[in-house]
Write a protein that holds these residues in place. Sequence first.
Motif, PDB file in Angstrom:
ATOM      1  N   LEU A  51     -50.805 -23.233  21.581  1.00  0.00           N
ATOM      2  CA  LEU A  51     -49.524 -24.059  21.305  1.00  0.00           C
ATOM      3  C   LEU A  51     -49.743 -24.651  19.914  1.00  0.00           C
ATOM      4  CD1 LEU A  51     -48.917 -25.686  24.908  1.00  0.00           C
ATOM      5  CD2 LEU A  51     -47.849 -23.415  24.216  1.00  0.00           C
ATOM      6  N   HIS A  52     -48.684 -25.213  19.703  1.00  0.00           N
ATOM      7  CA  HIS A  52     -48.630 -26.052  18.392  1.00  0.00           C
ATOM      8  C   HIS A  52     -47.781 -27.138  18.555  1.00  0.00           C
ATOM      9  CE1 HIS A  52     -49.813 -21.971  16.704  1.00  0.00           C
ATOM     10  NE2 HIS A  52     -50.537 -22.722  16.085  1.00  0.00           N
ATOM     11  N   LEU A  53     -48.439 -28.450  18.391  1.00  0.00           N
ATOM     12  CA  LEU A  53     -47.673 -29.596  18.394  1.00  0.00           C
ATOM     13  C   LEU A  53     -47.599 -29.890  16.824  1.00  0.00           C
ATOM     14  CD1 LEU A  53     -46.524 -31.842  20.114  1.00  0.00           C
ATOM     15  CD2 LEU A  53     -48.800 -32.987  20.091  1.00  0.00           C
ATOM     16  N   PHE A  54     -46.499 -29.546  16.565  1.00  0.00           N
ATOM     17  CA  PHE A  54     -46.101 -29.827  14.984  1.00  0.00           C
ATOM     18  C   PHE A  54     -47.142 -28.817  14.112  1.00  0.00           C
ATOM     19  CE2 PHE A  54     -44.091 -33.790  16.596  1.00  0.00           C
ATOM     20  CZ  PHE A  54     -42.706 -33.286  16.494  1.00  0.00           C
ATOM     21  N   ASP A  55     -48.261 -29.566  13.519  1.00  0.00           N
ATOM     22  CA  ASP A  55     -48.953 -28.801  12.827  1.00  0.00           C
ATOM     23  C   ASP A  55     -50.358 -28.905  13.322  1.00  0.00           C
ATOM     24  OD1 ASP A  55     -49.409 -31.365  12.230  1.00  0.00           O
ATOM     25  OD2 ASP A  55     -49.734 -31.295  10.163  1.00  0.00           O
ATOM     26  N   THR A  56     -50.498 -29.307  14.561  1.00  0.00           N
ATOM     27  CA  THR A  56     -51.908 -29.320  15.314  1.00  0.00           C
ATOM     28  C   THR A  56     -51.988 -28.399  16.428  1.00  0.00           C
ATOM     29  OG1 THR A  56     -51.829 -31.621  14.825  1.00  0.00           O
ATOM     30  CG2 THR A  56     -53.104 -30.988  16.853  1.00  0.00           C
ATOM     31  N   PRO A  57     -52.805 -27.596  16.400  1.00  0.00           N
ATOM     32  CA  PRO A  57     -53.075 -26.515  17.489  1.00  0.00           C
ATOM     33  C   PRO A  57     -53.402 -27.076  18.569  1.00  0.00           C
ATOM     34  CG  PRO A  57     -55.072 -26.448  15.815  1.00  0.00           C
ATOM     35  CD  PRO A  57     -53.946 -27.302  15.129  1.00  0.00           C
ATOM     36  N   ILE A  58     -53.104 -26.318  19.835  1.00  0.00           N
ATOM     37  CA  ILE A  58     -53.405 -26.917  21.018  1.00  0.00           C
ATOM     38  C   ILE A  58     -53.736 -25.866  22.144  1.00  0.00           C
ATOM     39  CG2 ILE A  58     -52.617 -28.309  23.121  1.00  0.00           C
ATOM     40  CD1 ILE A  58     -50.862 -30.112  21.566  1.00  0.00           C
ATOM     41  N   LEU A  59     -54.689 -25.742  22.987  1.00  0.00           N
ATOM     42  CA  LEU A  59     -54.747 -24.844  23.881  1.00  0.00           C
ATOM     43  C   LEU A  59     -54.465 -25.433  25.192  1.00  0.00           C
ATOM     44  CD1 LEU A  59     -58.472 -23.695  22.815  1.00  0.00           C
ATOM     45  CD2 LEU A  59     -56.263 -22.463  22.375  1.00  0.00           C
ATOM     46  N   LEU A  60     -53.664 -24.642  25.775  1.00  0.00           N
ATOM     47  CA  LEU A  60     -52.983 -24.970  27.382  1.00  0.00           C
ATOM     48  C   LEU A  60     -53.763 -24.394  28.240  1.00  0.00           C
ATOM     49  CD1 LEU A  60     -50.968 -26.086  29.247  1.00  0.00           C
ATOM     50  CD2 LEU A  60     -49.375 -24.302  28.492  1.00  0.00           C
ATOM     51  N   MET A  61     -54.331 -24.970  29.444  1.00  0.00           N
ATOM     52  CA  MET A  61     -54.909 -24.693  30.442  1.00  0.00           C
ATOM     53  C   MET A  61     -54.052 -24.530  31.653  1.00  0.00           C
ATOM     54  SD  MET A  61     -58.915 -25.043  29.971  1.00  0.00           S
ATOM     55  CE  MET A  61     -59.301 -24.468  31.268  1.00  0.00           C
ATOM     56  N   ARG A  62     -53.642 -23.598  31.982  1.00  0.00           N
ATOM     57  CA  ARG A  62     -52.537 -23.951  33.420  1.00  0.00           C
ATOM     58  C   ARG A  62     -53.294 -24.107  34.565  1.00  0.00           C
ATOM     59  NH1 ARG A  62     -47.402 -22.806  31.595  1.00  0.00           N
ATOM     60  NH2 ARG A  62     -47.261 -21.489  29.810  1.00  0.00           N
ATOM     61  N   GLU A  63     -52.513 -24.907  35.560  1.00  0.00           N
ATOM     62  CA  GLU A  63     -52.872 -24.960  36.782  1.00  0.00           C
ATOM     63  C   GLU A  63     -53.089 -23.810  37.769  1.00  0.00           C
ATOM     64  OE1 GLU A  63     -48.670 -26.394  36.969  1.00  0.00           O
ATOM     65  OE2 GLU A  63     -50.366 -26.448  35.456  1.00  0.00           O
ATOM     66  N   TYR A  64     -52.215 -22.801  37.216  1.00  0.00           N
ATOM     67  CA  TYR A  64     -52.231 -21.809  38.246  1.00  0.00           C
ATOM     68  C   TYR A  64     -52.576 -20.432  37.528  1.00  0.00           C
ATOM     69  CZ  TYR A  64     -47.773 -21.659  36.058  1.00  0.00           C
ATOM     70  OH  TYR A  64     -46.701 -21.895  35.157  1.00  0.00           O
TER      71      TYR A  64
END
Length: 468
Positions: free
Chosen positions: A236-249
């Motif tokens: 994912l990207h929060l504006f110009d910041t990359p983020i890794l999303l680890m889902r709970e399922y």
Amino acid sequence: MGRLEALKRTVILQMSLIGLVFQTALYIYVWQQVYNDIMQSGMWRSFYRKGFWLLAAVYFVLLLFFTATYGGLRIGYLKPMDVFFSQVISIICTNVVSYFQISLLSLQLVTPYPLLLMMLGQFVISAMWTLISHRLYKRFFPPRKLLFISGERPVEDILKKFETRRDKYRIVKCIYESEGQRTIEQEILDGCDGVVLWDMNTGLRNKLLKFCYSKGVRVYLMPKIPDIMVQGSEQLHLFDTPILLMREYAMTIEQRFIKRTIDLVCALLLLVISSPFMLFTAIAIKLYDGGPVLYSQVRCTRDMREFKILKFRSMRTDAEKDGVARLASKHDSRITPIGRFIRKVRIDELPQLFNILKGDMSFIGPRPERPEIIRQYQEEMPEFTFRTKVKAGLAGYAQVYGKYNTTPYDKLKLDLFYIENYSVWLDLKLMLLTVKILFQPDSTEGIGENQTTAMRKIANQIRDEEKM
């Protein structure tokens, strides 16, 4: 180094494709000599020129698909016998599909004998081509000289595994993290072809990984459990910041629906096809000692829900008369002669098709364990319950890429690879690869004499990782 790797991959691909072309040419020759005339008795006319090119293209694509799936193109990466065995399975699958294709075009079941003779010729071509390709690979691409970097824990087991592939790897030196970052970096720059970063402090490992990346040095990395978990994250990207999303399922609703549909269709088809084998097996077990044919046992599936798994009985009726749960070992005296055979060919697992229809299991997923054995594992590695994030399976990633006697910690990593990288195509691929492991006896071996169900050294390894 990058150009050399590109050249290597090009040479491997060309060598593999040339072998497939020879096998396709043999198929077209048999079609011309035998099956082309049979076509006239059906609704199709004989094939000429462009028709032969179309036939050749269809057969080549099928052969390429199965060969790539089973690893028959991995010359130099797998052992020669593994490559040859993969190509044999691929040839058989391709010709089975082609036989039904010819029969449909001819509106009748045509004689299979010409195809069987052709397959023998293809096996010879495959054996010769694999041998020639492997020798050429060894000549032009010698083993990589590797620097092995590790922590203070024993590394004898993994070094033995590297030793079995001396055609591909050569450990020239082992160095421990206690020698310090600067000493290790200097060793890396002293002319090795690659670096093995094994079980070591995570902080130092990450620094060495970035150092190797900056210097263009190839790295073979032992993944820790968090490394595997991150693999399945969404970018994912929060504006110009990359983020890794680890889902709970582990899976989406859509993926679960498709997976369940595939399970139902395949289970019903296999029940119809395997019913004669199941009948003969039941009769043989009953006649041997008069005991029950089926054996039910409590296992755990998704979210640790318990269910009764069904299997053809392969052990004596008093195998666990003391009430203690234990895994089968090599040459286990509790296994009957009938049981030893049905275990080797995996017929003992067929009743689990009913578990799949009921919804307790899936075709592909982590193999279900007994609750008491899971508790033993949890005492040493609590992460073992991560395997129950998805439904248990008839076959799984750990069965395809591991063995029956693979350590619990490695099985956990393999199953997490599957869970965090799930896709419908991965399920279909593992189904196809399961056919291959049915013919590999080492995949059904019991645990070794010195291997217990939950090993202290693995527990120490995990606890140490959590501290790093």
